[in-house]
Design a protein around this motif. Structure first.
Motif, PDB file in Angstrom:
ATOM      1  N   ALA A 235      25.107  12.377   3.630  1.00 43.36           N
ATOM      2  CA  ALA A 235      25.994  11.572   4.480  1.00 43.36           C
ATOM      3  C   ALA A 235      25.321  11.185   5.793  1.00 43.36           C
ATOM      4  CB  ALA A 235      27.258  12.360   4.754  1.00 43.36           C
ATOM      5  N   ALA A 236      23.990  11.312   5.857  1.00 41.67           N
ATOM      6  CA  ALA A 236      23.286  11.000   7.114  1.00 41.67           C
ATOM      7  C   ALA A 236      23.621   9.578   7.582  1.00 41.67           C
ATOM      8  CB  ALA A 236      21.787  11.146   6.914  1.00 41.67           C
ATOM      9  N   LEU A 237      23.907   9.450   8.868  1.00 42.93           N
ATOM     10  CA  LEU A 237      24.305   8.141   9.401  1.00 42.93           C
ATOM     11  C   LEU A 237      23.102   7.296   9.818  1.00 42.93           C
ATOM     12  CD1 LEU A 237      27.399   9.157  11.546  1.00 42.93           C
ATOM     13  CD2 LEU A 237      27.350   7.999   9.316  1.00 42.93           C
ATOM     14  N   ALA A 238      21.970   7.955  10.005  1.00 46.97           N
ATOM     15  CA  ALA A 238      20.738   7.237  10.361  1.00 46.97           C
ATOM     16  C   ALA A 238      19.608   7.796   9.495  1.00 46.97           C
ATOM     17  CB  ALA A 238      20.417   7.425  11.832  1.00 46.97           C
ATOM     18  N   VAL A 239      18.827   6.906   8.922  1.00 48.42           N
ATOM     19  CA  VAL A 239      17.789   7.344   7.985  1.00 48.42           C
ATOM     20  C   VAL A 239      16.495   6.574   8.267  1.00 48.42           C
ATOM     21  CG1 VAL A 239      17.197   7.544   5.538  1.00 48.42           C
ATOM     22  CG2 VAL A 239      19.585   7.620   6.222  1.00 48.42           C
ATOM     23  N   HIS A 240      15.385   7.296   8.317  1.00 45.54           N
ATOM     24  CA  HIS A 240      14.070   6.648   8.287  1.00 45.54           C
ATOM     25  C   HIS A 240      13.569   6.711   6.851  1.00 45.54           C
ATOM     26  CE1 HIS A 240      13.873   7.007  12.720  1.00 45.54           C
ATOM     27  NE2 HIS A 240      13.009   6.028  12.614  1.00 45.54           N
ATOM     28  N   VAL A 241      13.188   5.577   6.301  1.00 42.17           N
ATOM     29  CA  VAL A 241      12.652   5.540   4.938  1.00 42.17           C
ATOM     30  C   VAL A 241      11.209   5.036   5.024  1.00 42.17           C
ATOM     31  CG1 VAL A 241      12.838   4.499   2.655  1.00 42.17           C
ATOM     32  CG2 VAL A 241      14.915   5.081   3.918  1.00 42.17           C
ATOM     33  N   LEU A 242      10.284   5.868   4.600  1.00 43.20           N
ATOM     34  CA  LEU A 242       8.845   5.532   4.661  1.00 43.20           C
ATOM     35  C   LEU A 242       8.319   5.315   3.250  1.00 43.20           C
ATOM     36  CD1 LEU A 242       5.894   5.563   5.850  1.00 43.20           C
ATOM     37  CD2 LEU A 242       6.047   8.071   5.810  1.00 43.20           C
ATOM     38  N   HIS A 243       7.544   4.241   3.066  1.00 44.67           N
ATOM     39  CA  HIS A 243       6.872   4.089   1.769  1.00 44.67           C
ATOM     40  C   HIS A 243       5.477   3.527   1.946  1.00 44.67           C
ATOM     41  CE1 HIS A 243       7.202  -0.296   1.387  1.00 44.67           C
ATOM     42  NE2 HIS A 243       8.464  -0.209   1.739  1.00 44.67           N
ATOM     43  N   GLY A 244       4.687   3.671   0.896  1.00 45.08           N
ATOM     44  CA  GLY A 244       3.285   3.256   0.956  1.00 45.08           C
ATOM     45  C   GLY A 244       3.094   1.785   0.641  1.00 45.08           C
ATOM     46  N   PRO A 245       1.850   1.294   0.813  1.00 48.75           N
ATOM     47  CA  PRO A 245       1.509  -0.082   0.452  1.00 48.75           C
ATOM     48  C   PRO A 245       1.160  -0.173  -1.046  1.00 48.75           C
ATOM     49  CG  PRO A 245      -0.394   0.984   1.408  1.00 48.75           C
ATOM     50  CD  PRO A 245       0.705   2.027   1.363  1.00 48.75           C
ATOM     51  N   GLU A 246       0.539  -1.297  -1.437  1.00 40.59           N
ATOM     52  CA  GLU A 246       0.207  -1.536  -2.862  1.00 40.59           C
ATOM     53  C   GLU A 246      -0.435  -0.318  -3.517  1.00 40.59           C
ATOM     54  OE1 GLU A 246      -0.751  -3.302  -0.295  1.00 40.59           O
ATOM     55  OE2 GLU A 246      -0.715  -5.463  -0.679  1.00 40.59           O
ATOM     56  N   GLY A 247      -1.418   0.241  -2.835  1.00 39.37           N
ATOM     57  CA  GLY A 247      -2.194   1.334  -3.423  1.00 39.37           C
ATOM     58  C   GLY A 247      -1.569   2.705  -3.198  1.00 39.37           C
ATOM     59  N   GLY A 248      -0.403   2.741  -2.563  1.00 41.69           N
ATOM     60  CA  GLY A 248       0.270   4.004  -2.291  1.00 41.69           C
ATOM     61  C   GLY A 248      -0.329   4.729  -1.094  1.00 41.69           C
ATOM     62  N   LEU A 249       0.266   5.860  -0.741  1.00 37.18           N
ATOM     63  CA  LEU A 249      -0.251   6.716   0.330  1.00 37.18           C
ATOM     64  C   LEU A 249      -1.172   7.757  -0.290  1.00 37.18           C
ATOM     65  CD1 LEU A 249       3.067   7.319   2.342  1.00 37.18           C
ATOM     66  CD2 LEU A 249       1.255   5.673   2.850  1.00 37.18           C
ATOM     67  N   THR A 250      -2.136   8.217   0.463  1.00 32.29           N
ATOM     68  CA  THR A 250      -2.978   9.311  -0.029  1.00 32.29           C
ATOM     69  C   THR A 250      -2.169  10.615   0.044  1.00 32.29           C
ATOM     70  OG1 THR A 250      -3.835   9.819   2.165  1.00 32.29           O
ATOM     71  CG2 THR A 250      -5.073   8.190   0.876  1.00 32.29           C
ATOM     72  N   VAL A 251      -2.658  11.621  -0.665  1.00 34.96           N
ATOM     73  CA  VAL A 251      -1.982  12.926  -0.623  1.00 34.96           C
ATOM     74  C   VAL A 251      -1.939  13.423   0.825  1.00 34.96           C
ATOM     75  CG1 VAL A 251      -2.149  15.337  -1.357  1.00 34.96           C
ATOM     76  CG2 VAL A 251      -2.658  13.499  -2.980  1.00 34.96           C
ATOM     77  N   GLN A 252      -3.046  13.209   1.560  1.00 37.52           N
ATOM     78  CA  GLN A 252      -3.095  13.682   2.961  1.00 37.52           C
ATOM     79  C   GLN A 252      -2.044  12.954   3.800  1.00 37.52           C
ATOM     80  OE1 GLN A 252      -5.628  12.700   1.098  1.00 37.52           O
ATOM     81  NE2 GLN A 252      -7.091  14.406   1.030  1.00 37.52           N
ATOM     82  N   GLU A 253      -1.872  11.647   3.570  1.00 40.29           N
ATOM     83  CA  GLU A 253      -0.872  10.903   4.348  1.00 40.29           C
ATOM     84  C   GLU A 253       0.537  11.400   4.014  1.00 40.29           C
ATOM     85  OE1 GLU A 253      -2.892   6.538   5.164  1.00 40.29           O
ATOM     86  OE2 GLU A 253      -2.121   6.964   3.177  1.00 40.29           O
ATOM     87  N   GLU A 254       0.783  11.612   2.739  1.00 39.79           N
ATOM     88  CA  GLU A 254       2.111  12.129   2.368  1.00 39.79           C
ATOM     89  C   GLU A 254       2.333  13.505   3.000  1.00 39.79           C
ATOM     90  OE1 GLU A 254       3.465   9.782  -1.616  1.00 39.79           O
ATOM     91  OE2 GLU A 254       3.520  11.964  -1.609  1.00 39.79           O
ATOM     92  N   ASP A 255       1.313  14.346   2.973  1.00 42.86           N
ATOM     93  CA  ASP A 255       1.451  15.685   3.571  1.00 42.86           C
ATOM     94  C   ASP A 255       1.712  15.581   5.075  1.00 42.86           C
ATOM     95  OD1 ASP A 255       1.125  16.881   1.140  1.00 42.86           O
ATOM     96  OD2 ASP A 255      -0.984  17.417   1.433  1.00 42.86           O
TER      97      ASP A 255
END
Ligand code: SAM
Length: 241
Positions: free
Chosen positions: A189-209
């Motif tokens: 029920a969060a009223l404010a959300v940050h949604v992060l996603h990667g570009p075409e090639g996705g995020l690296t494991v380090q970036e996701e971590d």
């Protein structure tokens, strides 16, 4: 009724010359003196207005009643977007605005194709902001989502304040990693959300971590790999409609 964003503050009862961008749009539509239009300045609500003069380079209007109507989503969804290249980012900004995004932060990640800096970044940001304005004119929003200046993902994460502990905000990382929870379930029920996603090639494991270390939770949009811009749109459809 044609709708135009006005980059100057509006006030009922005032006669004014429309700023250049709005004047150009009115001229393209060949409106005539006496024609009605709707104006909004992004400060809330919209105004009835009437064209009083069509000059060669200027358009005069009389601003009428203010209508305190908003068409915002109930939940503030802030998109943090691994920028797709070419016209795909324009498409993303347009659709995200229509679907009710509260703001859009373009970020460059390790595998980003699109690399922007200096004047080029400024120009692209201005173009994306103009796309958001045009989408608001079309869809009826009176609040224009801010399209922030592009940053590297690392810089954006480093500047992020500590995660709110009040349960009102959520940080969600769209991720293909095993164990990611369904997006809607994780948002709760969060009223404010940050949604992060990667570009075409996705995020690296380090970036996701690195995102997880800043309080993001990995979330899934299902078993298919979506294009970056589809991921933004799907997340908004799930969280903002
Ligand atoms: N080959 C890339 C990879 O393995 O990460 C694909 C990247 S995908 C085109 C772009 C971004 O969209 C991903 O980094 C992820 O954030 C998001 N995404 C795409 N499909 C998704 C899904 N089914 N669930 C969650 N996120 C997804």
């Amino acid at each position: 009724m044609p709708r135009f964003h006005c980059s100057i503050p509006l006030q009922s009862g005032v006669a004014l010359a429309l700023p250049d961008a709005a004047a150009r749009h009115v001229q393209v539509l060949r409106l005539q003196p006496g024609d009605a239009l709707t104006l909004f300045d992004g400060q809330g609500g919209e105004y009835a207005a009437t064209v009083t003069r069509m000059g060669r380079g200027d358009v005069q209007v009389q601003v009428g009643a203010h209508v305190a109507v908003e068409r915002e989503a109930a939940r503030a969804v802030h998109l943090v977007v691994g920028m797709p290249a070419n016209e795909r980012m324009d498409w993303l900004v347009e659709k995200a605005t229509e679907l009710g995004a509260a703001s859009i932060q373009p970020v460059a990640a390790a595998r980003s194709v699109l690399r922007l800096a200096g004047e080029r970044a400024d120009k692209r940001q201005a173009r994306w902001q103009a796309v958001a304005v045009a989408a608001c004119e079309q869809c009826g929003r009176n609040r224009v989502p801010v399209v922030h200046a592009p940053l590297s993902l690392a810089d954006w994460l480093a500047a992020l304040p500590a995660a709110p502990g009040d349960g009102l905000g959520a940080r969600l990382l769209l991720s293909l990693r095993a164990g990611s929870r369904p997006l809607a379930q994780a948002a709760g029920a969060a009223l404010a959300v940050h949604v992060l996603h990667g570009p075409e090639g996705g995020l690296t494991v380090q970036e996701e971590d690195a995102a997880l270390a800043r309080g993001f939770a990995p979330v899934s949009l299902g078993p298919r790999v979506l294009r970056a811009e589809t991921a933004s749109v799907a997340a908004l459809a799930c969280l903002a409609l």
